[in-house]
Structure formats: structure tokens, C-alpha cells
Design a protein around this motif. Structure first.
Motif, mmCIF file in Angstrom:
data_model
loop_
_atom_site.group_PDB
_atom_site.id
_atom_site.type_symbol
_atom_site.label_atom_id
_atom_site.label_comp_id
_atom_site.label_asym_id
_atom_site.label_seq_id
_atom_site.Cartn_x
_atom_site.Cartn_y
_atom_site.Cartn_z
ATOM 1 N N SER A 30 -6.387 1.576 92.936
ATOM 2 C CA SER A 30 -5.184 0.761 93.002
ATOM 3 C C SER A 30 -4.302 1.202 94.154
ATOM 4 O O SER A 30 -3.455 2.063 93.996
ATOM 5 N N SER A 32 -1.392 0.620 97.255
ATOM 6 C CA SER A 32 -0.133 -0.106 97.321
ATOM 7 C C SER A 32 -0.411 -1.514 97.795
ATOM 8 O O SER A 32 -1.449 -1.788 98.382
ATOM 9 N N PRO A 33 0.538 -2.446 97.558
ATOM 10 C CA PRO A 33 0.298 -3.822 97.979
ATOM 11 C C PRO A 33 -0.066 -3.938 99.449
ATOM 12 O O PRO A 33 -0.905 -4.738 99.827
ATOM 13 N N GLU A 34 0.531 -3.122 100.305
ATOM 14 C CA GLU A 34 0.275 -3.226 101.737
ATOM 15 C C GLU A 34 -1.149 -2.838 102.112
ATOM 16 O O GLU A 34 -1.588 -3.094 103.226
ATOM 17 N N LEU A 43 -3.977 -3.975 100.951
ATOM 18 C CA LEU A 43 -4.952 -5.056 100.955
ATOM 19 C C LEU A 43 -5.181 -5.538 102.383
ATOM 20 O O LEU A 43 -4.241 -5.715 103.157
ATOM 21 N N GLN A 69 -10.763 -8.059 95.577
ATOM 22 C CA GLN A 69 -10.309 -6.735 95.155
ATOM 23 C C GLN A 69 -10.272 -6.677 93.623
ATOM 24 O O GLN A 69 -9.978 -7.682 92.969
ATOM 25 N N TYR A 77 -9.118 -4.256 90.035
ATOM 26 C CA TYR A 77 -8.297 -3.183 89.493
ATOM 27 C C TYR A 77 -8.630 -2.962 88.018
ATOM 28 O O TYR A 77 -9.050 -3.888 87.315
ATOM 29 N N GLU A 91 2.019 -6.995 89.518
ATOM 30 C CA GLU A 91 1.676 -6.172 90.674
ATOM 31 C C GLU A 91 0.767 -6.937 91.630
ATOM 32 O O GLU A 91 0.915 -6.838 92.859
ATOM 33 N N ASP A 92 -0.157 -7.722 91.074
ATOM 34 C CA ASP A 92 -1.092 -8.463 91.916
ATOM 35 C C ASP A 92 -0.393 -9.580 92.688
ATOM 36 O O ASP A 92 -0.728 -9.842 93.852
ATOM 37 N N ASP A 138 2.650 -9.479 93.732
ATOM 38 C CA ASP A 138 3.322 -8.786 94.826
ATOM 39 C C ASP A 138 2.330 -8.360 95.907
ATOM 40 O O ASP A 138 2.661 -8.371 97.101
ATOM 41 N N ARG A 139 1.131 -7.975 95.512
ATOM 42 C CA ARG A 139 0.103 -7.613 96.500
ATOM 43 C C ARG A 139 -0.213 -8.797 97.410
ATOM 44 O O ARG A 139 -0.331 -8.658 98.629
ATOM 45 N N LEU A 186 0.339 -9.090 101.362
ATOM 46 C CA LEU A 186 -0.806 -9.400 102.209
ATOM 47 C C LEU A 186 -0.504 -10.577 103.118
ATOM 48 O O LEU A 186 -0.889 -10.595 104.298
#
Length: 398
Positions: free
Chosen positions: A23, A25-27, A29, A147, A149, A205-206, A208-209, A213
Motif C-alpha cells: 500500500s 501513498s497515493p502519489e 501510483l 493495482q 491492496y 483511500e483508493d 484519493d489515489r 494519479l
């Protein structure tokens, strides 16, 4: 498993694999990354052929020794796939091959729009769902990110993931057959079996990912909509988090479609059915959805005033997790099948009018929709208005 042959530019993207499905951080990806290639799924008919599996789910079933001549009522309500082996003794009116081919048509006149070049080309659709069969020919050459998780990182390909991806943007079965696919497989809660607890925190969370992205993507590959075939209640753990993440995505120009009637932007949508051999684009062949039909006749259905926007849901053929060229037919769908269809429609709108907002799209859909009803026992039951994609897109400038 044999992998498909991708065009060289796509192959270069897919070969840029992530080393693990942890997992980040969002950045973290990166477009062009595929963290894992889940194995194709094996049906319970194939894993335990001697068990009594019934006749409701016939995917992967070997029925060659059965006489099903008198089981027409059951068969027309059953799910099956291209791996189902049928007996010679079938009801005269039951034609699984024809049902499957009709189910590939996304309906509502979309194929005519596709022939005009309105295909969602270059529009990014992001999906959060269960594990994906990444190589399926319906979308594999347009997969820009995969991706995983949590426990999804150990699972084989699911039924759900390939189905929703293909409904949104499948090459032959999807609403937007040239849109780009960004996909996260994740859990919608914690625990298993009786200890499972629904929790929307992971999905928040996804979202935000994907929002993060999107800041890194070129203009011609931007994500315009996130599709999630899930819903929640105000007291569901993570409800505040997912709703806040959705607002952040919308503020960043990304529409979000999910199964949550508490959101005024999502409340109007509903899925509908179709006569078994009906034309997927003919309103006279539309039918109430299988899961809510009885509530229509009992008076509990909320769409009799025409307030609901209807899209195809039942009798759909989708990508199957059993193999890259396999398909599954679902006699009855659910709102899980309706959400990605709406996302695909929005992708078409984004191609026709790149600056369109989801609110503008929804307003045009409502203005263009046409009423549908069904007659039973001498009574006419209106149950909403079917979306008219051609009129919708014409209103937006197509």
C-alpha cells in the motif's frame, strides 16, 4: 496461461510492473503499471463436479448427461458462460448461444453511436472493485493501471471485476469501447465470513489515489469518472471518509458513480431488464429489473412517477474471469452492473464535449429519457424513463 499479444506501445506500458502490491501513498501510483496478473478463475462446478450445485449458476457446468427439456423456467433465470457444456435435451425455446450474443449488445442504440466514432476514445474510466483478469480481450489493450491492496492481492480473478470493467468499456460489450481503464482491486471491509465488517475506509483511500494519479496524467488520458459498484449507509464505518474523498475527486474534475441513493447526483439511476430475446435497443422489449420487479407490482417501487433514469442491467453478457476470451451471461443483474454502464455513458459525453460536467450530463440524460411501462393483469405499470444516449449526446453537441 497464454497472454495476449499487445501492440508495442501498450506492451511497453504493461511491462512496467510494480514490484509488489503493498500500500504505497497515493502519489506512488504510476500509469502503465500492472502489479500482478491474477490467475483465471475456476468455477465450483469444475472444482467439485460431483456435488449438487443446482441450476441457478451454470458457469463452467458440464450438463451433458442431463435431460433439461422441461426446465425452461429455470434455465431462463440461470447464469451460464462460454465454458458451460449443454446437453442435447434442452427446451425448444431455450437457445443459450443466442442469449449470450444478444447480451453482448450494450443496448439503447449505443452500437450505432460507436459506428459514428462516439466510443469514449481517450477518456479515462477508473474502477474500484474486486480482482481483475488483466489480460481479457475486452479491455486488456487499454488497461493503463492495475493495482491491488489488502486481501485482494492474494485472490484469483473475480467474477465482479472483469464484469464491471467490460460493461463500462469492453470492446464488444461495453458502453465506451475505446475508453482507457484504470483499476484498483481492494476490500470493501475487514474480516471474512461471519466476522466481515463493511468499512468504506479502503475505498476512500483508493478514490484519493486516483485523484492524485490524475494530476500526473497527460490531458488525452485523464480520468474523468470513477465507478464503484458499492453503497453504504450513514452509520457504515468509513462513510464520512468515502464521502469526503468523493467531494475531493469532484472538486478535481472527476465524476464519481456508485450505488448510493443518498447522493442527489446518483439517486436517479436504476437498472432495468429485457425480454429474453428482445432487442436491447427497443423500448418495447425493456422490462422491470429482476431484483425489484415484485416491488413494482406491490406498490413499494419508488420510480412509478417517472423520476428514475433506467439503463440496461439484466440479461447482460460480460467478460468472464475464466479466461481472456471467455464470456459469462447473467440473467439477472443488480446495481453493480448499472454503475459502470453510467460511467461508460459519461465517458461518451466527455468525448463529445470535453468540458462537460457530470451535472450537465445528468440534466441532459433526464431531459432526453423516454418513459417505459409494463402491462400485467390488465394494469399498466410505469416504472421510470429509459436513457436515450443519442438524444442525450445530441443535446451536448454530438
Amino acid at each position: 496461461m497464454k497472454h495476449p499479444k499487445f501492440p508495442r506501445p501498450v506492451l511497453c506500458l504493461l511491462l512496467a510492473l510494480l514490484t509488489a502490491c503493498a500500500s504505497p501513498s497515493p502519489e506512488a501510483l504510476r500509469a502503465g503499471s500492472v502489479c500482478r496478473r491474477p490467475e483465471a478463475a475456476v468455477s465450483f462446478w469444475e472444482t467439485d463436479p460431483e456435488a449438487d450445485h443446482g441450476l441457478s449458476d451454470l458457469r463452467g457446468a458440464d450438463l451433458r448427461d442431463l435431460d433439461l427439456t422441461d426446465r425452461e423456467d429455470v434455465l431462463f433465470s440461470a447464469d451460464f458462460d462460454t465454458r458451460t457444456r449443454w446437453p442435447d435435451a434442452l427446451p425448444e425455446d431455450f437457445d443459450p448461444e443466442r442469449l449470450l450474443e444478444l447480451g453482448k449488445d450494450p443496448g439503447l442504440g449505443l452500437r450505432a453511436l460507436h459506428e459514428r466514432g462516439i466510443t469514449g476514445k481517450g477518456v479515462g474510466i477508473a474502477i474500484i472493485d474486486q480482482t481483475l483478469l488483466v489480460e481479457h480481450r475486452e479491455y486488456g489493450d487499454r488497461l493503463r493501471l492495475y493495482q491491488e491492496y489488502h486481501t485482494a492481492a492474494q485472490d484469483p480473478a473475480s467474477t465482479h471485476g472483469p464484469a464491471v470493467a467490460s460493461i463500462a468499456l469492453g470492446e464488444t460489450v461495453g458502453a465506451a469501447p475505446e475508453a482507457l481503464l484504470y483499476f484498483i482491486a481492494d476490500d470493501v471491509g475487514t474480516g471474512t465470513g461471519s466476522s466481515f465488517v463493511r468499512d468504506m475506509t479502503y475505498y476512500a483511500e483508493d478514490v484519493d489515489r486516483f485523484t492524485a494519479l490524475n494530476e500526473t496524467l497527460p490531458e488525452n488520458e485523464k480520468i474523468r469518472v470513477i465507478s464503484m459498484s458499492v453503497g453504504w449507509m450513514p452509520d457504515t464505518p468509513g462513510a464520512e471518509e468515502i464521502e469526503a474523498a468523493i467531494q475531493r475527486a469532484r472538486a478535481a474534475g472527476i465524476a464519481v458513480v456508485c450505488v448510493n441513493s443518498r447522493d442527489p447526483l446518483l439517486e436517479p439511476w436504476m437498472g432495468m431488464g429485457r425480454a429474453p430475446y428482445g432487442d436491447p435497443s427497443a423500448l418495447e422489449d425493456c422490462r422491470p429489473g429482476a431484483f425489484w420487479e415484485e416491488s413494482l407490482y406491490s406498490g413499494e417501487y419508488r420510480g412509478t412517477d417517472g423520476s428514475l433514469l433506467l439503463v440496461p442491467m439484466d440479461r447482460r453478457t460480460t467478460a468472464s474471469p475464466a479466461g481472456e476470451a471467455e464470456y459469462a451471461f447473467f440473467a439477472g443483474g443488480g446495481m453493480s452492473w448499472a454503475a459502470p454502464y453510467v460511467a461508460g455513458l459519461y465517458a461518451l459525453a466527455c468525448q463529445v464535449k470535453p468540458e462537460v460536467t457530470y451535472e450537465e450530463f445528468l440534466s441532459a440524460a433526464q431531459a432526453a429519457a423516454r418513459p417505459v411501462s409494463v402491462r400485467k393483469g390488465g394494469t399498466e405499470y410505469p416504472y421510470g424513463r429509459a436513457v436515450d444516449p443519442a438524444a442525450l449526446l445530441e443535446a451536448l453537441g454530438a
